[in-house]
Design an enzyme around this catalytic site. Structure first.
Site, PDB file in Angstrom:
ATOM      1  N   ARG A 263       0.826  -1.212   0.000  1.00  0.00           N
ATOM      2  CA  ARG A 263       0.000   0.000   0.000  1.00  0.00           C
ATOM      3  C   ARG A 263       0.855   1.255   0.000  1.00  0.00           C
ATOM      4  O   ARG A 263       0.495   2.262  -0.616  1.00  0.00           O
ATOM      5  CB  ARG A 263      -0.956  -0.005   1.199  1.00  0.00           C
ATOM      6  CG  ARG A 263      -2.019   1.068   1.147  1.00  0.00           C
ATOM      7  CD  ARG A 263      -3.090   0.841   2.195  1.00  0.00           C
ATOM      8  NE  ARG A 263      -4.062  -0.142   1.782  1.00  0.00           N
ATOM      9  CZ  ARG A 263      -5.287   0.157   1.321  1.00  0.00           C
ATOM     10  NH1 ARG A 263      -5.659   1.416   1.192  1.00  0.00           N
ATOM     11  NH2 ARG A 263      -6.130  -0.795   0.994  1.00  0.00           N
TER      12      ARG A 263
ATOM     13  N   GLU B 229      -9.542   6.036   7.300  1.00  0.00           N
ATOM     14  CA  GLU B 229      -8.107   6.237   7.165  1.00  0.00           C
ATOM     15  C   GLU B 229      -7.679   7.512   6.424  1.00  0.00           C
ATOM     16  O   GLU B 229      -6.706   8.149   6.817  1.00  0.00           O
ATOM     17  CB  GLU B 229      -7.491   5.025   6.465  1.00  0.00           C
ATOM     18  CG  GLU B 229      -7.591   3.760   7.274  1.00  0.00           C
ATOM     19  CD  GLU B 229      -7.111   2.545   6.480  1.00  0.00           C
ATOM     20  OE1 GLU B 229      -6.270   1.801   7.014  1.00  0.00           O
ATOM     21  OE2 GLU B 229      -7.575   2.369   5.342  1.00  0.00           O
TER      22      GLU B 229
END
Length: 793
Positions: free
Chosen positions: A331, A736
């Site tokens: 990621r 997030e």
């Protein structure tokens, strides 16, 4: 036909109320808010214990890397109240709690690999007795060489996983031919999750080798698998239950497994209930944190700050085992671009193996670490060209219909970052404040101000495709009340509130009719973690699917029962706690009562799998994200050049959550994410001594932000938008992405430090930007500016 309802429906206001009925896109309090503030919310440690419950504590390693020569438990067993001591030899199944790679023992076996690694379990009649006795064990070690930092791991080629590489175009060639070229390095620290409720598990043996574990966890199904493997039983023997957590932030995604396994092991061996609740110090010593990163980078760019080519080398400190380090680095690699079109680039990612706690998931899951690097580079480019950093960032943004292909092969189809930045620039009065900051700095020698605007583009979905699925159950009882169970977990973020809103909206009933029960692996099986900001997307859709099936059944029944053959099921409307059949409004409760008598099924299961996703991990290519969430923030800070102290004066955040399911909750998430990210980048410093012991393992030594650190002028707004993808009611994830917004704080600090050298030197500021780091950067800028002045002289 129900004649009493007809006047109501013929009234214009009644028809308008019917059309306007909604339980989504409206602000509601958190469903447990009244319990939180009154202290009546039940967390795992509040569950009344069964008679005969014992308490466990973990015996922890005092060495970073060593062979265990011997362990003597004579003094432990001699402690009054101690019932048993268990080691790796007592595990009937597999001694492993690694979520992906099986390299993470529940209890150390023969060798310890970090200070704080559990070696044995002490079970006693009280928590205090177990903890005291665990420290009386006599352990003889044979020390081995230890690697403690990411840089040391890189030098030793010590990795938990093979390196990752992603490249596009000719980065080295473009940089070589660029008008300007720059290189550098920096470090970005880790972060302790610091959930208010620590790790805890309570295991109670059940009939026929069953085990019921109440666990504070983001991933009940993973806990079920791990406990089953440790005990050597099937998954159906193990029940994991979690009503709510007092915070998770990723720290309870995989790392709650060790505590669930240890509690279950002790309960299994002793055939009695066992609770394991480590104290805060032990919790922080045992568990992993956000991965800290070390970067080296090189960039080529033109006179206007447009990037021609860029390369970055990222090494993370993973700890002794893989845990979730692979997906975290993936990621990070996929978020290095952040909001920018980078046609020629090279990204390398190394997962360094170190003799420290095994780092794990943390809000953002590597995305913030990847995006931080390109923002640092953009900041360098802007200062080196003498241009405003916002103008340089704008010049490099992704385009709408071109310049819109990510390095990993996904087309950016929903780009609204330009409009969002336009709005924020105007509402924050960025240009005038930039001039004001410059004017202030010209008049002041000790206090210096800084200002920065940074954008974010954050991909939403698990980057392991099969995790993007969810299930739910919806029951309607004969009194018209509704019970929902889904596979997500509530950790204060409001997931249960949003799911209840979705179900209430689908059935046309008030929110108060819906209750969400504890997450339970015996109800919805094979669930994914509540992580990657997917909780509402996945579980909301699954619950909506279940409610829609009930709605269709009830519509068919109502059309036949109350429509006299004149109204089709498709034309039955659900609103205002009624089913509207033609001109008749039948109370929901009445419909349910009659449907039960007619033997209509009043419960249903729902399922959802996120569409359009595919990913080739070997090539780092595909479509790992369903959509992107966007945002931007402007922060203004002031620093004291004598002490390095810093204060955020004002912060403006504008964030895209699509068509918000609950604006009040989403604003709260943006506010919380901003402050948590600000703490990561400014005050939350993790420090290990030369022996590998974490010294910042308590609130007295590890500094999270307090209410006094909140900007006195803090403006948070939601960008008006609808998700281009068919997400739950066209909303977007909010958990997030906001953590990237306080990049603006860090770069505002860097801007203030740069003013000491008349903005001509790129400050070598590392994160977290503590007072010590700010002072180091100030001194470096002054020294560099003095050298430059001598050369010009």
């Amino acid at each position: 036909m129900n004649q009493q309802a007809e006047p109501f429906l013929k009234d214009a206001q009644a028809r308008e109320d019917l059309a306007d009925f909604t339980q989504v896109h409206v602000s509601r309090p958190h469903e447990s808010a009244h319990l939180h503030v009154s202290g009546r919310a039940t967390y795992t440690d509040d569950i009344p214990v069964v008679a005969g419950t014992l308490h466990a504590a973990l015996g922890l390693s005092a060495k970073a890397h060593a062979k265990i020569v011997s362990m003597s438990f004579d003094a432990v067993r001699a402690t009054p109240g101690v019932v048993a001591v268990f080691t790796a030899d007592d595990i009937p199944g597999t001694n492993d709690c690694g979520p992906i790679i099986h390299d993470d023992p529940v209890l150390a076996d023969g060798v310890v690999q970090y200070v704080g690694q559990p070696m044995f379990i002490v079970v006693a009649t009280s928590h205090e007795t177990a903890r005291l006795a665990a420290r009386r064990a006599q352990v003889v070690y044979e020390e081995l060489p230890a690697i403690l930092t990411a840089q040391q791991a890189r030098a030793a080629q010590s990795y938990v996983l093979p390196p990752m590489k992603l490249a596009r175009g000719d980065a080295s060639g473009k940089m070589a031919r660029a008008a300007h070229r720059e290189a550098g390095e920096m470090t970005l620290g880790g972060q302790e999750q610091f959930y208010l409720e620590g790790q805890i598990s309570y295991a109670v043996p059940k009939d026929d080798d069953g085990m019921h574990v109440w666990c504070s966890t983001q991933h009940p199904s993973e806990m079920q698998h791990l406990v089953a493997h440790v005990l050597g039983v099937h998954s159906h023997n193990v029940l994991i239950e979690c009503r709510r957590m007092g915070g998770g932030f990723g720290g309870k995604e995989s790392q709650s497994g060790l505590f669930a396994c240890c509690a279950a092991l002790a309960a299994w061996k002793l055939l009695c209930p066992v609770k394991l609740r480590p104290d805060r110090d032990d919790d922080m010593m045992v568990t992993g944190k956000r991965h800290d990163f070390h970067y080296t980078y090189e960039v080529g760019y033109d006179d206007e700050g447009l990037i021609d080519g860029v390369s970055v080398d990222m090494t993370s400190r993973c700890g002794f085992s893989a845990d979730l380090s692979g997906p975290v680095m993936t990621r990070a690699v996929c978020h290095f671009d952040n909001a920018y079109w980078l046609p020629d680039l090279s990204i390398a990612g190394q997962c360094g193996k170190t003799n420290t706690q095994s780092n794990t998931a943390f809000r953002g899951f590597g995305g913030p670490q990847g995006a931080f690097a390109i923002e640092y580079i953009m900041d360098d480019v802007a200062r080196s060209t003498g241009l405003d950093s916002l103008d340089v960032r704008r010049r490099n943004l992704y385009g709408k219909t071109e310049r819109n292909l990510t390095p990993y092969g996904q087309t950016v189809e929903d780009n609204i970052i330009h409009e969002l930045i336009d709005e924020l620039e105007a509402t924050s009065d960025y240009r005038a404040r930039r001039e004001s900051v410059r004017a202030f700095n010209e008049k002041n020698t000790i206090l210096k101000k800084g200002l920065a605007l940074t954008p974010c583009k954050f991909g939403i979905a698990f980057n392991v495709t099969h995790f993007n699925q969810a299930g739910a159950l919806v029951h309607i009882y004969t009194d018209g009340s509704v019970l929902v169970n889904h596979g997500g977990t509530e950790m204060g973020q409001g997931l249960n509130t949003k799911v209840a809103q979705v179900v209430a909206h689908e059935l046309g009933i008030p929110f108060e009719r819906v209750r969400v029960s504890a997450t339970d692996t015996s109800k919805v099986a094979n669930t994914s973690a509540t992580a990657a900001s997917t909780g509402s997307d996945l579980n909301g859709k699954a619950a909506q699917d279940a409610a829609r099936q009930l709605r269709e059944r009830l519509a068919a029944f109502a059309a036949e029962k109350f429509g006299a053959g004149e109204v089709s099921a498709a034309n039955v409307r659900f609103a205002n706690d009624s089913l509207v059949v033609g001109d008749t409004a039948v109370p929901f409760e009445e419909v349910i009562s009659k449907a039960y008598l007619a033997r209509v099924q009043l419960w249903s299961d729902g399922f959802y799998a996120t569409p359009k996703l595919y990913w080739d991990q070997a090539k780092l290519q595909g479509r790992p994200f369903y959509y992107y969430s966007y945002g931007a923030a402007v922060s203004e800070v002031v620093i004291d050049t004598l002490t390095g102290e810093m204060r955020v004066l004002r912060a403006d955040a504008l964030h895209d959550v699509g068509a918000s399911l609950n604006p009040a909750l989403d604003v709260g998430q943006v506010e919380g994410g901003f402050i948590q990210g600000m703490g990561w980048l400014t005050t939350e410093e993790l420090w290990w001594n030369a022996g590998g012991k974490l010294m910042t393992h308590a609130p007295s030594t590890y500094k999270i932000p307090t209410v006094n650190d909140t900007p006195p002028d803090f403006r948070v707004n939601l960008f008006k938008n609808r998700n281009a993808e068919d997400s739950i009611h066209r909303s977007k994830a909010v958990g997030e992405p906001p953590l990237l917004l306080p990049f603006s704080v860090f770069f505002a600090i860097r801007d203030a430090v740069a003013s000491v050298g008349d903005y001509k030197v790129n400050p070598p500021l590392n994160a977290p930007a503590t007072s010590e780091e700010i002072l180091k950067a100030i001194n470096a800028v002054r020294a560099s500016a003095a050298v430059g002045a001598d050369r010009r002289g």
